[in-house]
Design a protein around this motif. Structure first.
Motif, PDB file in Angstrom:
ATOM      1  N   VAL A  48       0.835  -1.200   0.000  1.00 48.72           N
ATOM      2  CA  VAL A  48       0.000   0.000   0.000  1.00 48.72           C
ATOM      3  C   VAL A  48       0.868   1.247   0.000  1.00 48.72           C
ATOM      4  O   VAL A  48       1.963   1.255   0.564  1.00 48.72           O
ATOM      5  CB  VAL A  48      -0.939   0.014   1.230  1.00 48.72           C
ATOM      6  N   GLY A  49       0.370   2.271  -0.643  1.00 50.96           N
ATOM      7  CA  GLY A  49       1.101   3.536  -0.652  1.00 50.96           C
ATOM      8  C   GLY A  49       0.730   4.340   0.583  1.00 50.96           C
ATOM      9  O   GLY A  49      -0.398   4.293   1.041  1.00 50.96           O
ATOM     10  N   ILE A  50       1.697   5.050   1.126  1.00 55.10           N
ATOM     11  CA  ILE A  50       1.416   5.926   2.269  1.00 55.10           C
ATOM     12  C   ILE A  50       0.845   7.232   1.742  1.00 55.10           C
ATOM     13  O   ILE A  50       1.325   7.784   0.754  1.00 55.10           O
ATOM     14  CB  ILE A  50       2.713   6.227   3.053  1.00 55.10           C
ATOM     15  N   ARG A  51      -0.179   7.705   2.423  1.00 53.41           N
ATOM     16  CA  ARG A  51      -0.732   9.018   2.093  1.00 53.41           C
ATOM     17  C   ARG A  51       0.289  10.048   2.539  1.00 53.41           C
ATOM     18  O   ARG A  51       0.622  10.108   3.707  1.00 53.41           O
ATOM     19  CB  ARG A  51      -1.994   9.220   2.926  1.00 53.41           C
ATOM     20  N   GLY A  52       0.770  10.820   1.626  1.00 52.35           N
ATOM     21  CA  GLY A  52       1.754  11.812   2.049  1.00 52.35           C
ATOM     22  C   GLY A  52       1.729  12.988   1.112  1.00 52.35           C
ATOM     23  O   GLY A  52       0.980  12.985   0.144  1.00 52.35           O
ATOM     24  N   PRO A  53       2.553  13.983   1.385  1.00 52.33           N
ATOM     25  CA  PRO A  53       2.590  15.130   0.481  1.00 52.33           C
ATOM     26  C   PRO A  53       3.166  14.686  -0.859  1.00 52.33           C
ATOM     27  O   PRO A  53       3.851  13.676  -0.936  1.00 52.33           O
ATOM     28  CB  PRO A  53       3.557  16.093   1.187  1.00 52.33           C
ATOM     29  N   GLU A  54       2.898  15.452  -1.885  1.00 55.18           N
ATOM     30  CA  GLU A  54       3.390  15.111  -3.213  1.00 55.18           C
ATOM     31  C   GLU A  54       4.904  14.988  -3.188  1.00 55.18           C
ATOM     32  O   GLU A  54       5.583  15.721  -2.500  1.00 55.18           O
ATOM     33  CB  GLU A  54       3.003  16.218  -4.199  1.00 55.18           C
ATOM     34  N   GLY A  55       5.403  14.055  -3.958  1.00 55.02           N
ATOM     35  CA  GLY A  55       6.851  13.942  -4.067  1.00 55.02           C
ATOM     36  C   GLY A  55       7.445  12.945  -3.096  1.00 55.02           C
ATOM     37  O   GLY A  55       8.506  12.421  -3.346  1.00 55.02           O
ATOM     38  N   VAL A  56       6.764  12.676  -2.011  1.00 59.06           N
ATOM     39  CA  VAL A  56       7.287  11.660  -1.093  1.00 59.06           C
ATOM     40  C   VAL A  56       6.564  10.357  -1.395  1.00 59.06           C
ATOM     41  O   VAL A  56       5.396  10.194  -1.071  1.00 59.06           O
ATOM     42  CB  VAL A  56       7.069  12.052   0.384  1.00 59.06           C
ATOM     43  N   GLN A  57       7.258   9.450  -2.072  1.00 60.51           N
ATOM     44  CA  GLN A  57       6.601   8.218  -2.465  1.00 60.51           C
ATOM     45  C   GLN A  57       7.162   7.043  -1.706  1.00 60.51           C
ATOM     46  O   GLN A  57       8.244   6.557  -2.003  1.00 60.51           O
ATOM     47  CB  GLN A  57       6.712   8.026  -3.967  1.00 60.51           C
ATOM     48  N   VAL A  58       6.404   6.650  -0.697  1.00 60.69           N
ATOM     49  CA  VAL A  58       6.817   5.539   0.135  1.00 60.69           C
ATOM     50  C   VAL A  58       5.647   4.575   0.250  1.00 60.69           C
ATOM     51  O   VAL A  58       4.500   4.988   0.420  1.00 60.69           O
ATOM     52  CB  VAL A  58       7.217   6.028   1.551  1.00 60.69           C
ATOM     53  N   GLY A  59       5.937   3.303   0.128  1.00 59.71           N
ATOM     54  CA  GLY A  59       4.908   2.285   0.293  1.00 59.71           C
ATOM     55  C   GLY A  59       5.205   1.445   1.516  1.00 59.71           C
ATOM     56  O   GLY A  59       6.284   1.527   2.108  1.00 59.71           O
ATOM     57  N   ILE A  60       4.209   0.651   1.893  1.00 54.73           N
ATOM     58  CA  ILE A  60       4.372  -0.234   3.035  1.00 54.73           C
ATOM     59  C   ILE A  60       3.936  -1.628   2.629  1.00 54.73           C
ATOM     60  O   ILE A  60       2.980  -1.794   1.877  1.00 54.73           O
ATOM     61  CB  ILE A  60       3.506   0.249   4.214  1.00 54.73           C
ATOM     62  N   GLU A  61       4.637  -2.607   3.139  1.00 52.79           N
ATOM     63  CA  GLU A  61       4.293  -3.991   2.885  1.00 52.79           C
ATOM     64  C   GLU A  61       3.712  -4.591   4.140  1.00 52.79           C
ATOM     65  O   GLU A  61       4.343  -4.578   5.194  1.00 52.79           O
ATOM     66  CB  GLU A  61       5.580  -4.747   2.524  1.00 52.79           C
ATOM     67  N   LEU A  62       2.493  -5.089   4.038  1.00 54.41           N
ATOM     68  CA  LEU A  62       1.853  -5.689   5.199  1.00 54.41           C
ATOM     69  C   LEU A  62       1.739  -7.194   4.999  1.00 54.41           C
ATOM     70  O   LEU A  62       0.943  -7.658   4.195  1.00 54.41           O
ATOM     71  CB  LEU A  62       0.435  -5.137   5.369  1.00 54.41           C
ATOM     72  N   ALA A  63       2.542  -7.933   5.730  1.00 52.44           N
ATOM     73  CA  ALA A  63       2.342  -9.380   5.736  1.00 52.44           C
ATOM     74  C   ALA A  63       1.407  -9.622   6.916  1.00 52.44           C
ATOM     75  O   ALA A  63       1.502  -8.942   7.921  1.00 52.44           O
ATOM     76  CB  ALA A  63       3.663 -10.086   5.942  1.00 52.44           C
ATOM     77  N   GLY A  64       0.493 -10.565   6.796  1.00 55.10           N
ATOM     78  CA  GLY A  64      -0.437 -10.785   7.900  1.00 55.10           C
ATOM     79  C   GLY A  64      -1.492  -9.705   7.904  1.00 55.10           C
ATOM     80  O   GLY A  64      -2.098  -9.426   6.884  1.00 55.10           O
ATOM     81  N   ARG A  65      -1.680  -9.065   9.064  1.00 51.49           N
ATOM     82  CA  ARG A  65      -2.739  -8.076   9.158  1.00 51.49           C
ATOM     83  C   ARG A  65      -2.217  -6.786   9.747  1.00 51.49           C
ATOM     84  O   ARG A  65      -1.225  -6.771  10.451  1.00 51.49           O
ATOM     85  CB  ARG A  65      -3.898  -8.617   9.995  1.00 51.49           C
TER      86      ARG A  65
END
Ligand code: ADP
Ligand code: MG
Length: 352
Positions: free
Chosen positions: A218-235
């Motif tokens: 999933v992508g983190i909601r953030g200001p434009e230009g900061v593109q960071v995602g998160i990986e969730l294994a499990g819940r």
């Protein structure tokens, strides 16, 4: 049957079997509290999904009606009763939200305060139209509310009957209700045996059933230009609170819709706070509280809340994340190497 026909039959069977196990994703879109909510389920048949979606639709309508801070309904009636010193008998979800909010208020020493709705309203944030362009409130009006010190601890419950000893108490669940709604949807899906699903409420989300082999990304909601995602294994739940989307704008100055209940002023210093935790209501409320805590105090308040995974973006663009968060992050190497990783201090209220 010849050996060749046998293999073909077996092959056909395997294909059918794997189809019924691995079904495509099914999704539906809903609306609650001014946000679109996308629900995605995997490994479920259409009929089960449709039945769940119908129930979700109903539940979200009920939550929207019951918890809305300014559209007339149970919460506005309750707030009116508080200001008139009257009692109200309540069922539904408001009592549990009062409990959750009270706990958050205590653990954050008043930085999260769901009883400070009068301040939110005073700044013009009880609206769906952003940016707000009305003038900021006067210091006098702010002080009048601060002097009364509204708190969820001023609310008395006698069975299902509620009253407040403080007429300034005005409940506003804007900082927690979205997470609560997401939790409700997940619970509903799980109760129907759907164990792979994701609920995404405008970038705030909770997912179940990811695995190490196929985590939810999933992508983190953030200001434009900061593109960071998160990986969730499990819940897990990923909630972001930010100053860049909903604000009041006056003479080029922006005042975000998150208010420090102790000063009556909108928060400053952080652009956004992202919290990863188990439950939506908690991640949602915690992110709001850390926005109030600001650059100097968010690490201590996060520790007090028992949080582990937090990522904040400061006003000047610096990205800081807890060490625990590092393995979950997906971004270009140059983005990752610009992040400052920190270890949280010890929490002040833990029983251990
Ligand atoms: P967003 O997801 O839009 O960034 P938040 O989850 O931080 O927002 O919630 C902001 C909302 O929470 C405000 O619109 C208001 O209703 C409410 N709120 C504002 N300040 C506080 C506070 N200090 N404590 C609790 N709720 C707050
Ligand atoms: Mg929140």
């Amino acid at each position: 049957m010849g050996i060749r026909a046998f293999w073909i039959a077996l092959l056909a069977l395997t294909v059918i079997a794997s189809c019924s196990v691995r079904q495509p994703e099914i999704s539906a879109r809903f609306y609650v509290f001014g946000t679109l909510v996308d629900v995605l389920v995997r490994d479920t048949d259409q009929a089960t999904a449709d039945a769940a979606f119908a129930e979700i639709q109903q539940q979200l309508q009920a939550l929207h009606r019951d918890l809305h801070a300014w559209e007339p309904g149970p919460l506005t009636r309750l707030n009116q009763a508080f200001s008139l010193g009257r009692t109200v008998t309540l069922g539904g979800d408001i009592p549990i939200l009062i409990e959750m909010s009270r706990w958050m208020e205590e653990m954050t020493e008043g930085r999260f305060n769901a009883a400070a709705g009068a301040l939110v309203a005073l700044w013009g944030f009880h609206t769906s139209e952003f940016p707000v362009s009305s003038p900021p409130p006067t210091e006098y009006d702010i002080r009048r509310i601060l002097m009364m010190g509204p708190s969820t601890f001023d609310i008395h419950a006698d069975g299902q009957t509620f009253s407040s000893g403080n007429p300034a108490v005005q409940l506003d669940f804007g900082g927690i209700a979205k997470g609560f709604a997401v939790d409700r949807i997940i619970a509903l899906l799980e109760s129907r045996g759907i164990d792979q699903c994701m609920v995404n409420a405008g970038g705030d989300l909770r997912a179940v059933g990811g695995s190490n082999r196929s985590p939810w990304r999933v992508g983190i909601r953030g200001p434009e230009g900061v593109q960071v995602g998160i990986e969730l294994a499990g819940r897990g739940a990923v909630f972001t609170s930010g100053s860049s989307e909903r604000y009041l704008e006056q003479e080029g100055q922006r005042f975000p819709h998150i208010i420090d209940p102790r000063t009556g002023q909108p928060v400053s210093g952080l652009v956004s706070v992202t919290v990863v935790s188990d439950e939506g209501w908690f991640a949602d409320a915690a992110a709001t509280a850390l926005m109030v805590a600001g650059p100097d105090e968010w690490q201590q308040v996060a520790a007090d809340l028992g949080l582990e995974s937090v990522l904040v973006i400061e006003q000047d663009g610096n990205v800081i994340a807890t060490q625990v968060m590092a393995p979950l992050l997906i971004a270009e190497q140059k983005v990752i190497s610009a992040i400052r990783f920190v270890t949280l201090p010890a929490g002040r209220f833990s029983e251990g």
